[in-house]
Design a protein around this motif. Structure first.
Motif, PDB file in Angstrom:
ATOM      1  N   PRO A 122      13.462   5.377  43.000  1.00  0.00           N
ATOM      2  CA  PRO A 122      14.556   5.642  42.835  1.00  0.00           C
ATOM      3  C   PRO A 122      14.952   7.031  42.315  1.00  0.00           C
ATOM      4  N   ILE A 123      15.733   8.066  42.840  1.00  0.00           N
ATOM      5  CA  ILE A 123      16.313   9.279  42.382  1.00  0.00           C
ATOM      6  C   ILE A 123      17.491   9.358  42.080  1.00  0.00           C
ATOM      7  N   GLU A 124      17.851   9.603  40.718  1.00  0.00           N
ATOM      8  CA  GLU A 124      19.069   9.698  40.312  1.00  0.00           C
ATOM      9  C   GLU A 124      19.874  10.887  40.752  1.00  0.00           C
ATOM     10  N   LEU A 125      20.858  11.150  41.386  1.00  0.00           N
ATOM     11  CA  LEU A 125      21.455  12.401  41.522  1.00  0.00           C
ATOM     12  C   LEU A 125      22.702  12.823  40.874  1.00  0.00           C
ATOM     13  N   ASP A 126      22.694  14.156  40.382  1.00  0.00           N
ATOM     14  CA  ASP A 126      23.914  14.739  39.643  1.00  0.00           C
ATOM     15  C   ASP A 126      25.049  14.739  40.502  1.00  0.00           C
ATOM     16  N   ASP A 127      25.114  14.806  41.878  1.00  0.00           N
ATOM     17  CA  ASP A 127      26.256  15.045  42.661  1.00  0.00           C
ATOM     18  C   ASP A 127      26.707  13.682  43.127  1.00  0.00           C
ATOM     19  N   SER A 128      27.820  13.181  42.458  1.00  0.00           N
ATOM     20  CA  SER A 128      28.121  11.793  42.619  1.00  0.00           C
ATOM     21  C   SER A 128      29.165  11.805  43.838  1.00  0.00           C
ATOM     22  N   LEU A 129      29.436  12.872  44.380  1.00  0.00           N
ATOM     23  CA  LEU A 129      30.140  13.328  45.607  1.00  0.00           C
ATOM     24  C   LEU A 129      29.513  12.279  46.725  1.00  0.00           C
ATOM     25  N   ARG A 130      28.238  12.579  46.726  1.00  0.00           N
ATOM     26  CA  ARG A 130      27.356  12.040  47.973  1.00  0.00           C
ATOM     27  C   ARG A 130      26.971  10.501  47.539  1.00  0.00           C
ATOM     28  N   THR A 131      26.352  10.352  46.658  1.00  0.00           N
ATOM     29  CA  THR A 131      25.860   8.681  46.248  1.00  0.00           C
ATOM     30  C   THR A 131      25.561   8.997  44.924  1.00  0.00           C
ATOM     31  N   ASP A 132      25.129   7.511  44.367  1.00  0.00           N
ATOM     32  CA  ASP A 132      24.731   7.477  43.001  1.00  0.00           C
ATOM     33  C   ASP A 132      23.183   7.810  43.056  1.00  0.00           C
ATOM     34  N   HIS A 133      22.537   7.489  43.801  1.00  0.00           N
ATOM     35  CA  HIS A 133      21.146   7.621  43.899  1.00  0.00           C
ATOM     36  C   HIS A 133      20.441   7.394  45.402  1.00  0.00           C
ATOM     37  N   VAL A 134      19.389   7.807  45.414  1.00  0.00           N
ATOM     38  CA  VAL A 134      18.554   7.737  46.817  1.00  0.00           C
ATOM     39  C   VAL A 134      17.216   7.127  46.437  1.00  0.00           C
ATOM     40  N   ASN A 135      16.918   6.372  47.418  1.00  0.00           N
ATOM     41  CA  ASN A 135      15.241   5.697  47.126  1.00  0.00           C
ATOM     42  C   ASN A 135      14.259   6.287  47.997  1.00  0.00           C
ATOM     43  N   VAL A 136      13.269   6.624  47.433  1.00  0.00           N
ATOM     44  CA  VAL A 136      12.122   7.293  48.324  1.00  0.00           C
ATOM     45  C   VAL A 136      10.917   5.972  48.369  1.00  0.00           C
ATOM     46  N   CYS A 137      10.903   5.279  49.599  1.00  0.00           N
ATOM     47  CA  CYS A 137       9.939   4.249  49.892  1.00  0.00           C
ATOM     48  C   CYS A 137       8.918   4.676  50.594  1.00  0.00           C
ATOM     49  N   TYR A 138       7.809   4.491  50.113  1.00  0.00           N
ATOM     50  CA  TYR A 138       6.378   4.903  50.410  1.00  0.00           C
ATOM     51  C   TYR A 138       5.528   3.804  51.015  1.00  0.00           C
ATOM     52  N   ASP A 139       4.590   3.869  51.840  1.00  0.00           N
ATOM     53  CA  ASP A 139       3.376   3.420  52.110  1.00  0.00           C
ATOM     54  C   ASP A 139       2.187   3.685  51.772  1.00  0.00           C
ATOM     55  N   ASP A 140       1.053   3.040  51.970  1.00  0.00           N
ATOM     56  CA  ASP A 140      -0.250   3.561  51.555  1.00  0.00           C
ATOM     57  C   ASP A 140      -0.748   4.377  52.758  1.00  0.00           C
ATOM     58  N   SER A 141      -1.524   5.523  52.528  1.00  0.00           N
ATOM     59  CA  SER A 141      -1.900   6.379  53.524  1.00  0.00           C
ATOM     60  C   SER A 141      -3.037   5.702  54.308  1.00  0.00           C
ATOM     61  N   VAL A 142      -3.226   6.491  55.728  1.00  0.00           N
ATOM     62  CA  VAL A 142      -4.229   5.980  56.624  1.00  0.00           C
ATOM     63  C   VAL A 142      -5.447   6.015  55.763  1.00  0.00           C
ATOM     64  N   MET A 143      -5.935   6.911  55.143  1.00  0.00           N
ATOM     65  CA  MET A 143      -7.075   7.180  54.363  1.00  0.00           C
ATOM     66  C   MET A 143      -7.385   5.838  53.395  1.00  0.00           C
ATOM     67  N   LEU A 144      -6.151   5.545  52.610  1.00  0.00           N
ATOM     68  CA  LEU A 144      -6.307   4.467  51.666  1.00  0.00           C
ATOM     69  C   LEU A 144      -6.695   2.965  52.428  1.00  0.00           C
ATOM     70  N   ARG A 145      -5.803   2.872  53.680  1.00  0.00           N
ATOM     71  CA  ARG A 145      -5.847   1.759  54.282  1.00  0.00           C
ATOM     72  C   ARG A 145      -7.437   1.719  54.936  1.00  0.00           C
ATOM     73  N   ARG A 146      -8.003   2.661  55.491  1.00  0.00           N
ATOM     74  CA  ARG A 146      -9.276   2.753  55.797  1.00  0.00           C
ATOM     75  C   ARG A 146     -10.179   2.342  54.576  1.00  0.00           C
ATOM     76  N   LEU A 147     -10.160   3.019  53.587  1.00  0.00           N
ATOM     77  CA  LEU A 147     -10.924   2.644  52.303  1.00  0.00           C
ATOM     78  C   LEU A 147     -10.940   1.273  52.132  1.00  0.00           C
ATOM     79  N   ALA A 148      -9.690   0.626  52.154  1.00  0.00           N
ATOM     80  CA  ALA A 148      -9.712  -0.997  51.769  1.00  0.00           C
ATOM     81  C   ALA A 148     -10.489  -1.558  52.717  1.00  0.00           C
ATOM     82  N   LEU A 149     -10.386  -1.359  54.027  1.00  0.00           N
ATOM     83  CA  LEU A 149     -11.333  -2.056  55.008  1.00  0.00           C
ATOM     84  C   LEU A 149     -12.859  -1.616  54.836  1.00  0.00           C
ATOM     85  N   TYR A 150     -13.189  -0.628  54.106  1.00  0.00           N
ATOM     86  CA  TYR A 150     -14.578  -0.382  54.297  1.00  0.00           C
ATOM     87  C   TYR A 150     -15.600  -1.060  53.497  1.00  0.00           C
ATOM     88  N   PRO A 151     -15.276  -1.842  52.496  1.00  0.00           N
ATOM     89  CA  PRO A 151     -16.180  -2.749  51.830  1.00  0.00           C
ATOM     90  C   PRO A 151     -16.672  -3.855  52.941  1.00  0.00           C
TER      91      PRO A 151
END
Length: 388
Positions: A122-151
């Protein structure tokens, strides 16, 4: 038996080595993946901070550095949503949609899934005219997924290596054993040849000097039997000629032979069809196979009363021969070893009979032989299938 135990030990060692390699690989991969997840989390925190800076930028903000950080993420899938779940922007997502509205809807669904799984900053913003906060949602990278399958890929490769190694070990040893058995058979035939020739000459002399002696014909039968045995040994290792032969006649000859060579307490029963069952055979070698099964059956009686049943059947395009006895049976743990060269449960014997029988049936006659059924204390049935 020693070679069987050694093969079993080698198999155990190879399997244990594979398990250790797999466990070590999984452990190392686990720690490596955990470290990479932590590293990607830190990168996304920096990226989220850059996004917050962009949203709260003023005339004093260095946008070049901010944009460099935002545009530098080319591997980690990320979705930025507002407080109500509306997608503001997304990167590195493979979304197939006809227009931007569909893309945003799909991105919103993925964003909710990532948020529920805990991959959100979550990112708290100082400009309350837009919104209180935004969320940065992320997933595992392709490299991390491949590495999980490697073993798991590595585990499959290790298991494949173990299977190939065991197969190569068994194949090479089987080829070596075949050479030994073939050489032994031919040498036996060669060594029997001289005394048999001498015995045949002595038989002719005895016939001339004692033409009325009733024992000489019986002795002659035994000498011819020796000659037949030597001939069978000489054919091991070379491809014998097959010719049409009646299974009924073959089984009848075996039955007659076994009745003269076994205890009177053992009864030999023939169950033959009314018509001849004709197949391509080398009659001499095939009789040897059935005789060997019958001798093993007689030994299984242990001197007690019992029955050996010789059976001929027709099943579709197959001719079937079964040899059943009422002997002591075969233990379940030994069923997989009965055809192995050198395996025997007798105090005397080399353990070659069933191995040679299998070779004669499968390699020379293109058939199959196996233990159809066996129960300790009740008896065993061997089954042979031949092309009709």
């Amino acid at each position: 038996m020693q070679w069987t135990d050694r093969i079993r030990q080698v198999k155990i060692v190879l399997v244990l080595a594979a398990v250790l390699i797999a466990v070590a690989s999984l452990v190392v991969s686990h720690f490596l993946i955990r470290d990479l997840e932590t590293e990607e989390r830190k990168k996304m925190e920096v990226w989220a901070e850059a996004m917050r800076t962009l949203n709260t930028a003023d005339e004093h903000t260095d946008l070049n550095l901010v944009l460099r950080v935002l545009n530098g993420n080319n591997t980690i899938p990320v979705i930025v949503t507002d407080a109500w779940g509306n997608v503001q922007t997304f990167r590195n997502l493979k979304i197939k949609a006809g227009n931007r509205a569909d893309s945003l809807r799909q991105a919103a669904i993925i964003g909710r899934e990532l948020k529920n799984s805990g991959n959100v900053i979550p990112i708290e913003l100082d400009d309350s005219l837009r919104t209180d906060h935004v969320n940065v949602c992320y997933d595992d990278s392709v490299m991390l997924r491949r590495l999980a399958l490697y073993p798991y890929v590595q585990l499959g490769v290790v298991l494949l290596f173990v299977v190939i190694a065991i197969f190569a070990l068994l194949t090479s040893k089987r080829a070596e054993q075949n050479k030994v058995w073939v050489g032994l058979s031919k040498e036996t035939a060669h060594q029997l040849g001289t005394p048999i020739s001498s015995l045949m000459a002595w038989m002719e002399i005895l016939r001339e000097n004692y033409p009325d002696d009733n024992l000489i014909p019986e002795m002659d039968k035994d000498v011819k039997r020796l000659q037949l045995t030597a001939d069978r040994f000489s054919k091991i290792g070379s491809l014998p000629e097959l010719a049409p032969a009646s299974l009924n006649e073959v089984m009848h000859r075996v039955a007659n032979y076994m009745e003269r060579r076994t205890s009177r307490q053992v009864k030999v029963v023939e169950e033959l069809p009314a018509h001849d069952v004709v197949v391509q055979l080398n009659a001499s070698l095939f009789e040897w196979v059935v005789e060997n099964l019958c001798k093993n059956a007689a030994d299984a009686m242990g001197g007690a009363p019992g029955t050996i049943t010789l059976r001929v059947l027709e099943e579709g395009r197959k001719a079937v021969v079964e040899v059943a006895d009422t002997g002591k049976g075969i233990r379940r743990k030994d069923l997989g070893n009965v055809f192995r060269p050198g395996f025997t449960t007798k105090q005397r014997g080399w353990g070659l009979g069933l191995s040679l029988a299998r070779r004669i049936v499968e390699e020379y006659h293109h058939g199959k032989i196996w233990v159809k059924s066996s129960e300790v204390g009740k008896g065993t049935t061997f089954r042979i299938e031949l092309p009709a």
